[in-house]
Design an enzyme around this catalytic site. Structure first.
Site, PDB file in Angstrom:
ATOM      1  N   GLU A 112       0.829  -1.214   0.010  1.00  0.00           N
ATOM      2  CA  GLU A 112       0.088   0.052   0.052  1.00  0.00           C
ATOM      3  C   GLU A 112       0.746   1.191   0.203  1.00  0.00           C
ATOM      4  O   GLU A 112       0.361   2.372  -0.128  1.00  0.00           O
ATOM      5  CB  GLU A 112      -0.790   0.136   1.454  1.00  0.00           C
ATOM      6  CG  GLU A 112      -1.911  -0.936   1.218  1.00  0.00           C
ATOM      7  CD  GLU A 112      -3.028  -1.229   2.304  1.00  0.00           C
ATOM      8  OE1 GLU A 112      -2.468  -0.669   3.463  1.00  0.00           O
ATOM      9  OE2 GLU A 112      -3.983  -1.732   2.095  1.00  0.00           O
ATOM     10  N   GLU A 135       7.476 -21.674   7.743  1.00  0.00           N
ATOM     11  CA  GLU A 135       7.351 -20.740   8.812  1.00  0.00           C
ATOM     12  C   GLU A 135       8.442 -21.303   9.976  1.00  0.00           C
ATOM     13  O   GLU A 135       8.946 -20.443  10.642  1.00  0.00           O
ATOM     14  CB  GLU A 135       6.065 -20.557   9.622  1.00  0.00           C
ATOM     15  CG  GLU A 135       5.692 -21.711  10.371  1.00  0.00           C
ATOM     16  CD  GLU A 135       4.384 -21.603  11.240  1.00  0.00           C
ATOM     17  OE1 GLU A 135       4.364 -21.520  12.375  1.00  0.00           O
ATOM     18  OE2 GLU A 135       3.211 -21.013  10.635  1.00  0.00           O
TER      19      GLU A 135
END
Length: 307
Positions: free
Chosen positions: A90, A121
């Protein structure tokens, strides 16, 4: 670590705690569940507020490095990684940041945005490889994000970044986390057990999103990407943003529409330049030069002092 060890570790985490008082939640009317969930969410801002001094200190450190050309890099797995990628993605349309100036790394790569990548992960080595691909250095900042504060990818990213001389921030939702201990700036926003046991995309995810909003937004304010509360570095890449650009120039200057259009044309669509053209009465090249001389800070280019 054995499966039993991992289970014991998870059971010790606040974010993983089981809440017996909610064991019958699936039998409640939908409106009652919505009220419960809304009530849970209401406490998140207060948990963030309790960590504002740590957040502010981290932001100042990030802004100092980015002003020297450094990058802001988020690293996480699962929901935490997705939130980092979202915040990074963004920044270009909102603040006209350069490609790669704010980046998001998620364990397992782009595929992990929409599906689970087995074992990603749990790999600190994968985090090191991802950071090395970006050639992380002393002017950069790496933010490890993990609700539990123990995710090997996030902890490994922070440890490796720190070894490379980068500024490091650890954002988690449990106290005394390995992630905070590994980072120079530990931010532990404790939101308590989730509505659904272990579903840290809920309160923990909301808390992380709020903190990431602050990290990126206030850093960009410090870098001169705003004028007051106006997004003067907005990139007009679509019809809505072009309309927003005109409105921002109008709000900043009070000029009539015709003058706003002329200034934007003269500035090649750059909002900050157009505002300077109107308020300082200069042409496009002069506006561009003034902004370059003031490192992009519009107030400085206008000869006023930021408050």
């Amino acid at each position: 670590m054995t499966s039993q060890d991992l289970r014991s570790e998870l059971e010790s985490l606040t974010t993983e705690a089981f809440r017996p008082e909610l064991a019958e939640i699936d039998r409640l009317p939908t409106l009652d569940i919505a009220r419960l969930m809304n009530g849970e969410d209401a406490g998140v801002p207060a948990a963030v507020a309790a960590r504002l001094p740590q957040i502010a200190a981290a932001i100042d450190a990030v802004a100092e490095r980015m002003a020297r050309g450094g990058r802001l890099v988020y690293a996480g797995a699962g929901t935490a990684g997705r939130l980092g990628v979202l915040d990074a993605s963004e920044c270009p349309p909102t603040f006209n940041t350069e490609p790669g100036q704010v980046a998001g790394l998620i364990a397992g790569g782009p595929e992990a945005m929409v599906t689970s990548v087995e074992g990603a992960e749990d790999s600190a080595e994968l985090a090191r490889e991802d950071l090395d691909a970006l050639k992380i250095g002393p002017e950069d900042t790496v933010v490890g994000i993990s609700a539990s504060g123990r995710t090997p990818y996030a902890v490994g990213a922070v440890e490796h970044a720190r070894a490379l001389g980068a500024l490091t921030i650890g954002l988690s939702c449990n106290e005394h986390s390995a992630l905070a201990a590994a980072a120079e700036h530990g931010i532990e926003v404790v939101v308590g057990p989730e509505l659904l046991t272990g579903s840290t995309r809920l309160k923990a995810g909301t808390a992380q999103k709020l903190v990431l909003n602050m990290l990126s937004t206030i850093t960009m304010i410090r870098l001169g990407k705003t004028y007051g509360n106006l997004m003067v570095d907005v990139r007009a890449s679509n019809a809505k943003l072009r309309a927003r650009s005109r409105r921002i120039v109008s709000l900043a200057t009070g000029a009539p529409d015709e003058e706003v259009e002329r200034a934007l044309t003269e500035a090649g669509g750059e909002v900050k330049n157009a505002i300077l053209i109107v308020l300082a009465g200069v042409d496009g090249p002069t506006a561009a030069r003034r902004l370059a001389d003031s490192a992009g800070h519009l107030r400085a280019a206008l000869g006023t002092t930021a408050t």
